[in-house]
Design a protein around this motif. Sequence first.
Motif, PDB file in Angstrom:
ATOM      1  N   THR A  31       0.841  -1.201   0.000  1.00  0.00           N
ATOM      2  CA  THR A  31       0.000   0.000   0.000  1.00  0.00           C
ATOM      3  C   THR A  31       0.873   1.247   0.000  1.00  0.00           C
ATOM      4  O   THR A  31       1.838   1.343   0.760  1.00  0.00           O
ATOM      5  N   GLU A  33       0.930   5.443   0.326  1.00  0.00           N
ATOM      6  CA  GLU A  33       0.133   6.582   0.788  1.00  0.00           C
ATOM      7  C   GLU A  33       0.988   7.839   0.783  1.00  0.00           C
ATOM      8  O   GLU A  33       2.132   7.835   1.249  1.00  0.00           O
ATOM      9  N   LYS A  35       1.790  11.171   2.383  1.00  0.00           N
ATOM     10  CA  LYS A  35       1.576  11.766   3.702  1.00  0.00           C
ATOM     11  C   LYS A  35       1.518  13.293   3.608  1.00  0.00           C
ATOM     12  O   LYS A  35       0.672  13.925   4.231  1.00  0.00           O
ATOM     13  N   LYS A  50      -4.887   9.035   0.748  1.00  0.00           N
ATOM     14  CA  LYS A  50      -5.598   7.899   0.149  1.00  0.00           C
ATOM     15  C   LYS A  50      -4.624   6.728   0.030  1.00  0.00           C
ATOM     16  O   LYS A  50      -3.454   6.909  -0.293  1.00  0.00           O
ATOM     17  N   LYS A  51      -5.115   5.509   0.322  1.00  0.00           N
ATOM     18  CA  LYS A  51      -4.239   4.343   0.248  1.00  0.00           C
ATOM     19  C   LYS A  51      -4.412   3.649  -1.104  1.00  0.00           C
ATOM     20  O   LYS A  51      -5.523   3.295  -1.485  1.00  0.00           O
ATOM     21  N   TYR A  52      -3.296   3.467  -1.816  1.00  0.00           N
ATOM     22  CA  TYR A  52      -3.320   2.797  -3.128  1.00  0.00           C
ATOM     23  C   TYR A  52      -2.695   1.420  -2.963  1.00  0.00           C
ATOM     24  O   TYR A  52      -1.564   1.309  -2.486  1.00  0.00           O
TER      25      TYR A  52
END
Length: 422
Positions: A31, A33, A35, A50-52
Amino acid sequence: MSDEKSTTQEFKLDADCELRFEVENKNEKVTLELKNGLAEVFGTELVKGKKYEFSAGAKVAVFTWQGCTVELVGKTDVSYVAKETPMGLYLNCHAAMERLRETAENEDKRGPITMVVGPCDVGKSTLCKILLNYAVRMGRRPIFVDLDVGQGDIAIPGTVGALLVERPSNIVEDFSQQAPLVFHFGHKTPSDNVALYNLLVTRLAEVCTDRLQANKKARVSGIVINTCGWVKGDGYKLLTHAAQAFEVDAILVLDQERLYNELVRDIPPFVKVVFLPKSGGVVERSQAQRTETRDQGVRAYFYGSKTPLYPHSFEVKWSEARLYKVGAPVLPASCMPLGMKAEDNLTKLVAVTPGPNLLHHLLSVSFADSPEDDVVQTNVAGFVCVTNVDVDRQTFTVLSPQPRPLPNTVLLFSEIQFMDSH
């Protein structure tokens, strides 16, 4: 999985730097993200917080123009920060194309048509993606044309296609596939049927030209063309043919000076030929990895990549299928009917008798209603995969994105195979 600490990595990136990471392990998920700061993946902006999620096969580069902090959670096979990237040069190409679009807008002409060329594994698809994403972020609506039948970024391998790009590509899943225009080629490499390949490229160019005529926003935005990595001998001739068919304004050559010099020599001077370095993050793929990528492309077509799709499975009677392939074996000149050329055979529709030979092969569902239409130059609606053949009952089973029945049209046999492991 080991304790959480060891699998969380934080990276502080300076301006104009890039975090590169790869996920190889089949069961691993990583994942990403953002920051703080601003960053992008191949021209698409990351949304802060948002987490990809990336899975096996992902090769990702997170680039920042201003500096940022990103976090990776999960086990990467490779992750490092690169300070040297060609992004500045790629941005210059985008800026030059944008100036041409502004001129096109003021003079009501067509925008730039740019072709990206180079050998295998130099980052051609990625550069196309960056240029398209930057264009869309400026409010443009460019057409993406993919002539690389080996990977098939627009539909599946074994096809050439075009797509109007209206929003940036999804970080994890690529461009949204709304109504792509796709033609059936049926092989992994243009060398399997050069005559057919050239015919389809010409046809695709005609259709794209019509699309540009019809849509002002697309006309001004222009076209970005991705090509195959076959650049020598006949492969080179295919590139010059495509450049002519699409009437390109610029050719961006990645990483090969010899190809650059040949094009400068052979292409008319009003076409700009630009040499660009490849990114240090580009990874060479083995034959096995190419095959795996091809399979992933087909699997995603039927099952989706992030958002699951649920394909249908049903039987088709042999008697109901109208199966053809394009291209008959080439006969020696002495056996050819008078006035016929060997190439004519390569673009001819040939009936295929159903049988065990169909197993695991992909079939393109043509928009042509009957073999009397010009099937070869008609685009396709979609694809099915033959998962079982029952010789006694004279039926075959297909995996299909849509429920039964198959539309009553022509099916085109592809050499591309897919083993359904679901």
